[in-house]
Write a protein that holds these residues in place. Structure first.
Motif, PDB file in Angstrom:
ATOM      1  N   GLY A 128       0.779  -1.050   0.149  1.00  0.00           N
ATOM      2  CA  GLY A 128       0.024   0.012   0.284  1.00  0.00           C
ATOM      3  C   GLY A 128       0.987   1.302  -0.040  1.00  0.00           C
ATOM      4  O   GLY A 128       2.203   1.219   0.007  1.00  0.00           O
ATOM      5  N   PHE A 129       0.200   2.267   0.032  1.00  0.00           N
ATOM      6  CA  PHE A 129       0.804   3.490  -0.113  1.00  0.00           C
ATOM      7  C   PHE A 129      -0.064   4.577   0.511  1.00  0.00           C
ATOM      8  O   PHE A 129      -0.846   4.852  -0.172  1.00  0.00           O
ATOM      9  N   GLU A 130       0.376   5.180   1.684  1.00  0.00           N
ATOM     10  CA  GLU A 130      -0.618   6.206   2.290  1.00  0.00           C
ATOM     11  C   GLU A 130       0.045   7.218   3.053  1.00  0.00           C
ATOM     12  O   GLU A 130       1.340   7.099   3.413  1.00  0.00           O
ATOM     13  N   ALA A 140      -2.839  13.811  -7.282  1.00  0.00           N
ATOM     14  CA  ALA A 140      -4.198  12.890  -7.670  1.00  0.00           C
ATOM     15  C   ALA A 140      -4.135  11.477  -7.124  1.00  0.00           C
ATOM     16  O   ALA A 140      -5.320  10.931  -7.025  1.00  0.00           O
ATOM     17  N   LEU A 141      -3.105  11.169  -6.784  1.00  0.00           N
ATOM     18  CA  LEU A 141      -2.957   9.733  -6.245  1.00  0.00           C
ATOM     19  C   LEU A 141      -3.813   9.316  -5.168  1.00  0.00           C
ATOM     20  O   LEU A 141      -3.647   9.953  -4.132  1.00  0.00           O
ATOM     21  N   PRO A 142      -4.727   8.317  -5.408  1.00  0.00           N
ATOM     22  CA  PRO A 142      -5.629   7.986  -4.102  1.00  0.00           C
ATOM     23  C   PRO A 142      -4.483   7.051  -3.175  1.00  0.00           C
ATOM     24  O   PRO A 142      -3.571   6.532  -3.527  1.00  0.00           O
ATOM     25  N   GLU A 175      -3.881  -1.578  -0.730  1.00  0.00           N
ATOM     26  CA  GLU A 175      -4.296  -2.719  -1.505  1.00  0.00           C
ATOM     27  C   GLU A 175      -3.699  -2.419  -2.668  1.00  0.00           C
ATOM     28  O   GLU A 175      -4.381  -1.737  -3.493  1.00  0.00           O
ATOM     29  N   ARG A 176      -2.564  -2.867  -3.445  1.00  0.00           N
ATOM     30  CA  ARG A 176      -2.152  -2.540  -4.846  1.00  0.00           C
ATOM     31  C   ARG A 176      -0.946  -3.763  -5.046  1.00  0.00           C
ATOM     32  O   ARG A 176      -0.478  -4.637  -4.051  1.00  0.00           O
ATOM     33  N   MET A 177      -0.667  -3.748  -6.310  1.00  0.00           N
ATOM     34  CA  MET A 177       0.403  -4.644  -6.758  1.00  0.00           C
ATOM     35  C   MET A 177       1.572  -4.048  -6.432  1.00  0.00           C
ATOM     36  O   MET A 177       1.786  -2.663  -6.476  1.00  0.00           O
ATOM     37  N   VAL A 237       7.628   1.215  -1.331  1.00  0.00           N
ATOM     38  CA  VAL A 237       8.896   0.748  -1.786  1.00  0.00           C
ATOM     39  C   VAL A 237      10.086   0.993  -0.883  1.00  0.00           C
ATOM     40  O   VAL A 237      10.933   0.091  -0.780  1.00  0.00           O
ATOM     41  N   GLN A 238      10.319   2.471  -0.585  1.00  0.00           N
ATOM     42  CA  GLN A 238      11.175   2.875   0.520  1.00  0.00           C
ATOM     43  C   GLN A 238      11.244   1.929   1.634  1.00  0.00           C
ATOM     44  O   GLN A 238      12.496   1.665   1.970  1.00  0.00           O
ATOM     45  N   SER A 239      10.264   1.622   2.234  1.00  0.00           N
ATOM     46  CA  SER A 239      10.326   0.818   3.589  1.00  0.00           C
ATOM     47  C   SER A 239      10.885  -0.743   3.198  1.00  0.00           C
ATOM     48  O   SER A 239      11.830  -1.228   3.811  1.00  0.00           O
ATOM     49  N   PRO A 291      13.002   0.273  -9.031  1.00  0.00           N
ATOM     50  CA  PRO A 291      12.075   1.117  -9.558  1.00  0.00           C
ATOM     51  C   PRO A 291      10.653   0.806  -9.278  1.00  0.00           C
ATOM     52  O   PRO A 291      10.594  -0.514  -9.096  1.00  0.00           O
ATOM     53  N   ASN A 292       9.738   1.656  -9.004  1.00  0.00           N
ATOM     54  CA  ASN A 292       8.311   1.185  -8.608  1.00  0.00           C
ATOM     55  C   ASN A 292       7.632   0.922 -10.067  1.00  0.00           C
ATOM     56  O   ASN A 292       7.359   2.171 -10.943  1.00  0.00           O
ATOM     57  N   ILE A 293       7.420  -0.181 -10.507  1.00  0.00           N
ATOM     58  CA  ILE A 293       6.947  -0.558 -12.022  1.00  0.00           C
ATOM     59  C   ILE A 293       5.509  -0.547 -11.801  1.00  0.00           C
ATOM     60  O   ILE A 293       4.817  -1.726 -11.013  1.00  0.00           O
ATOM     61  N   SER A 353      11.500   5.777  -9.241  1.00  0.00           N
ATOM     62  CA  SER A 353      12.801   5.494  -9.005  1.00  0.00           C
ATOM     63  C   SER A 353      13.190   5.785  -7.639  1.00  0.00           C
ATOM     64  O   SER A 353      13.262   6.711  -7.045  1.00  0.00           O
ATOM     65  N   ILE A 354      13.679   4.549  -6.888  1.00  0.00           N
ATOM     66  CA  ILE A 354      13.763   4.575  -5.493  1.00  0.00           C
ATOM     67  C   ILE A 354      15.166   3.819  -5.479  1.00  0.00           C
ATOM     68  O   ILE A 354      15.354   2.633  -5.813  1.00  0.00           O
ATOM     69  N   GLN A 355      16.110   4.544  -4.588  1.00  0.00           N
ATOM     70  CA  GLN A 355      17.445   3.824  -4.468  1.00  0.00           C
ATOM     71  C   GLN A 355      17.985   4.315  -3.009  1.00  0.00           C
ATOM     72  O   GLN A 355      17.814   5.442  -2.746  1.00  0.00           O
TER      73      GLN A 355
END
Ligand SMILES: O=c1[nH]c(=O)c2[nH]c(=O)[nH]c2[nH]1
Length: 307
Positions: free
Chosen positions: A163-165, A174-176, A180-182, A236-238, A262-264, A295-297
């Motif tokens: 998830g991402f909140e 705009a991102l909700p 629950e996500r892939m 992704v960071q966590s 990378p967050n695909i 892109s996360i590194q």
């Protein structure tokens, strides 16, 4: 490694890129082992006269470097890890040529994997896998070593437990928020070993080959969590941080880990026309994309590490 020439600072190196070599070893019983490597060599050497005075007498020809890859592959009578081959090559250049002060050898190994036929490992049959094993060995004339192994192209996907909140919301957002996500990424990892001299490298011939498998296993186990329940990823960071930390906690001879993830995105599909909704997203139909991607590194190192 800069030097002064004609009142300027000058830095130079030369080498050969993308030297491809495959090496086959056969046991008495007829079992074959094969590796395919793409080798890059870069030499720091005292050959400033070739730049300034048209005098090439201190140049190791890059064609010679290429030949050396094949000669050293031939000399390796026993199967060895890509790390050990990189170290051997670099060691050759710094010891064979008085002009060479530092040798950098980069190798990418093509993932040939033994094929299983009728449930049995084949004696001489291989298929191409996906992710690639990489290494960089930097060896100085003094015997000082920097050894960094890695993996690239490790594509992974989980269909839930992500998830991402709670991120910044402003007039451009705009991102909700979602629980629950892939989550899909292609991991590029680099890990630096603590061995800092040629003499301190473990003698066991396949030590680094095993380590490569073990590091990959730790990265994957941390990304996915246990088979039946998984593990929730709040970003992704966590997840990246957990993966890097698990690697440092598990392997005392690794000092530093860099991960690029990378967050695909798999975008929810919602389609409507004037007649109403054609497709309503219910965590089922996605639009897979590769651009743009997040892109996360990050790099995680022990306090005393130099990376
Ligand atoms: O895990 C994520 N990290 C981000 O920084 C980010 N940004 C974004 O749009 N989605 C995500 N997801």
């Amino acid at each position: 490694m800069a030097e002064r020439v004609e009142g300027f600072n000058f830095e130079q190196r030369h080498g050969k890129e993308r030297v491809r070599v495959a090496r086959l070893w056969k046991t008495k019983e007829g079992k074959h082992y094969v590796v395919e490597w793409r080798v890059g060599i870069s030499l720091f050497s005292d050959c400033v006269n070739s730049y300034l005075r048209d005098d090439n007498s201190d140049i190791v020809a890059t064609d010679t470097m290429k030949n050396t890859v094949y000669a050293k592959a031939k000399e390796c009578s026993e199967i060895l890890s890509v790390e050990n081959f990189a170290i051997e090559l670099a060691k050759h250049f710094i010891s064979f040529y008085r002009q060479v002060t530092t040798a950098i050898v980069n190798i990418v190994e093509k993932p040939w994997e033994r094929i299983i036929v009728d449930g049995q490992p084949h004696m001489h049959g291989f298929k191409l896998g996906s992710e690639r094993h990489t290494v960089e060995a930097i060896v100085k004339k003094s015997g000082a070593l920097q050894l960094t192994s890695g993996v690239e192209g490790l594509s992974v996907l989980k269909t839930t437990k992500s998830g991402f909140e709670g991120f910044i919301r402003d007039k451009y957002t705009a991102l909700p928020e979602t629980r629950e996500r892939m989550l899909a990424t292609e991991v590029t990892g680099l890990w630096r070993y603590s061995y800092e001299s040629l003499s301190s490298v473990p003698q066991k011939p396949l030590y680094f080959m095993e380590r490569y498998g073990d590091v990959k296993r730790v990265l994957l186990e941390t990304f996915f969590g246990p088979p039946n329940v998984g593990v929730y990823s709040p970003s992704v960071q966590s997840t990246l941080y957990q993966m890097a930390r698990a690697t440092l906690n598990r392997f005392p001879d690794i000092d530093s880990v860099q991960l690029k993830m990378p967050n695909i995105h798999f975008l929810p599909v919602n389609i409507s026309n004037t007649g109403g909704q054609i497709v309503k997203f219910n965590d089922d139909v996605y639009l897979p994309t590769d651009e743009p991607h997040g892109s996360i590194q990050a790099t995680l190192s022990r306090f005393w590490s130099k990376m």
